[in-house]
Design a protein around this motif. Structure first.
Motif, mmCIF file in Angstrom:
data_model
loop_
_atom_site.group_PDB
_atom_site.id
_atom_site.type_symbol
_atom_site.label_atom_id
_atom_site.label_comp_id
_atom_site.label_asym_id
_atom_site.label_seq_id
_atom_site.Cartn_x
_atom_site.Cartn_y
_atom_site.Cartn_z
ATOM 1 N N THR A 315 0.670 -1.268 0.010
ATOM 2 C CA THR A 315 -0.003 -0.214 0.008
ATOM 3 C C THR A 315 0.800 1.325 -0.071
ATOM 4 N N LEU A 316 1.840 1.340 0.644
ATOM 5 C CA LEU A 316 2.851 2.432 1.003
ATOM 6 C C LEU A 316 3.298 2.696 -0.440
ATOM 7 N N LEU A 317 3.926 1.467 -0.894
ATOM 8 C CA LEU A 317 4.763 1.568 -2.446
ATOM 9 C C LEU A 317 3.966 2.087 -3.495
ATOM 10 N N THR A 318 2.577 1.544 -3.329
ATOM 11 C CA THR A 318 1.579 1.916 -4.274
ATOM 12 C C THR A 318 1.279 3.490 -4.271
ATOM 13 N N LYS A 319 1.155 3.806 -3.008
ATOM 14 C CA LYS A 319 0.728 5.399 -2.722
ATOM 15 C C LYS A 319 1.791 6.055 -3.547
ATOM 16 N N VAL A 320 3.069 5.823 -3.273
ATOM 17 C CA VAL A 320 4.338 6.629 -3.725
ATOM 18 C C VAL A 320 4.293 6.418 -5.104
ATOM 19 N N ILE A 321 4.034 5.459 -5.681
ATOM 20 C CA ILE A 321 4.072 5.429 -7.174
ATOM 21 C C ILE A 321 2.771 6.259 -7.983
#
Length: 330
Positions: A315-321
C-alpha cells in the motif's frame, strides 16, 4: 436530477472498487502463502481463479453503455496498461536480476517482456479488451453477434489454450497470452451482458441460488480434486471451470453491492493496477526477510503476520508510485 445521477454512479463505482480491492487482497494473500511457505496453503481452486476473473468481468461491465470511440479507447489502453506493463516488468526484471542473483539472461528477459510473458494477466487483459473493442465496433454492438463471438472464443480457449491435455491446436508460444485472452474475452462479455440485464439479478432468490450452486461447485471441486488454473490455463474439467468462474463472479458482484463502504479496500481497488504489478515482488521480498526470523512457516497465524506486512508495504509503495505517476489511476 444531475446530482442524483452522479450519486448513483458514485455508489456503483464504490462497490466495484470494493470488489476489486477484495480481489486484489486475495491475490496478495495467495502470493504471500506461496513465497512464505513454498506452496499455497489454501488450494488455488478455492478462490484464485475466481478473483482473477473478477477483473475481466468488471472490465466488460464498465464497457457497457459507453460511447465507442476507437481512438480514445486505444489511447486509454496504451497509456493505462501497455506503457505501465513495459515500465513495471522491466524494473522488476532488472531488480530481480541484480538483487536476487537471477541467472536469466538479458536476452531471455527482453524476449519475455516483449512477448507479453512477463505478466500474463496484464497481457491477457490488454488483448481481450482490444479484441472486444474491435468486435464491438464491427458488430455495432449487436448482442447476437457478440454472443456468438464470445462462445467461439470460449471454445478456442479450450482447444488452443488448455495445457492440461494439449490438443493438436494447442498454442504453445502463447504470445501476449492469446490463450488466456480468449477466455478473458468470454468473461469480459459476461460482465457486459450482466450490466445489460443487471436489474434481473436484484433478487434474493437469485442470490440464494447462486450461493447454493457456488457451495456445491466448490464441494465437487474438493471431492474430485479438479485442477482449475486460470493463468496459464491448466484445466482438467472445462465445464466445471467455467461454471465455477461465472457463479463466483456473479455471486461476488451481488454480495458486494450490498456491503457498506470500506475506504481502505476501495482505495486498494481503485489503485489495483499497481498492486498487481508488485503483488509478486513484495511478498517475495517480505517473505525472504521473515525467513531469517524464528516465525514458524507452516502456520496460518504466521502467514497472517507476514501478509499484514505485505499489505502495508504494498500500500505504501503503491501510494508513492501513484504520487509519481497519477495518471495510472483506474
Amino acid at each position: 436530477m444531475a446530482e442524483q445521477r452522479k450519486s448513483h454512479i458514485s455508489q456503483r463505482l464504490a462497490w466495484i472498487d470494493l470488489l476489486r480491492g477484495f480481489s486484489m487482497i486475495a491475490i496478495l494473500w495467495f502470493h504471500t502463502e506461496v513465497y512464505f511457505t513454498g506452496q499455497p496453503m489454501t488450494p488455488y481452486e478455492m478462490y484464485v481463479g475466481d478473483v482473477l476473473a473478477v477483473f475481466f468481468f468488471l472490465s466488460g461491465y464498465l464497457m457497457y453503455g459507453r460511447t465507442l470511440d476507437i481512438k480514445q479507447r486505444i489511447n486509454s489502453i496504451f497509456s493505462r496498461f501497455l506503457v505501465p506493463y513495459f515500465v513495471f516488468t522491466t524494473i522488476i526484471a532488472v531488480s530481480k536480476a541484480i538483487l536476487v542473483n537471477d541467472h536469466t539472461s538479458w536476452k531471455d528477459m527482453i524476449i519475455s517482456i516483449v512477448s507479453g510473458h512477463a505478466s500474463w494477466f496484464i497481457a491477457a487483459l490488454i488483448l481481450s479488451q482490444l479484441l472486444f473493442m474491435l468486435f464491438l465496433w464491427i458488430t455495432k454492438g449487436k448482442l447476437i453477434w457478440l454472443s456468438i463471438i464470445a462462445v467461439c472464443c470460449l471454445i478456442l480457449s479450450y482447444f488452443i489454450g488448455n495445457a492440461f491435455e494439449p490438443y493438436p491446436l494447442y498454442y504453445a508460444q502463447n504470445l501476449w497470452h492469446l490463450n488466456e485472452a480468449l477466455l478473458a474475452y468470454f468473461i469480459l462479455f459476461t460482465g457486459y451482458l450482466y450490466r445489460k440485464y443487471e436489474s434481473y439479478f436484484n433478487n434474493i432468490a437469485i442470490l440464494l441460488s447462486l450461493l447454493i450452486i457456488f457451495i456445491l461447485i466448490k464441494t465437487y471441486i474438493i471431492y474430485t480434486d479438479a485442477q482449475l488454473i486460470l493463468g496459464p490455463i491448466i484445466v482438467s474439467n472445462y465445464p466445471l471451470f467455467i461454471a465455477d468462474l461465472l457463479c463466483a463472479v456473479l455471486l461476488m458482484a451481488e454480495i458486494f453491492k450490498q456491503l457498506p463502504s470500506v475506504r481502505l479496500i476501495e482505495w486498494t481497488g481503485s489503485h489495483s493496477l499497481v498492486y498487481y504489478f508488485i503483488c509478486g515482488a513484495v511478498p517475495f521480498m517480505v517473505s525472504r526477510v521473515f525467513h531469517k526470523t524464528a516465525l514458524p512457516i507452516q502456520s496460518y497465524l504466521s502467514i497472517l503476520v507476514v501478509f499484514c506486512v505485505v499489505y502495508i508495504v504494498s500500500t505504501l509503495l503503491t501510494k508513492v508510485i501513484y504520487m509519481l505517476w497519477p495518471t495510472l489511476k483506474t
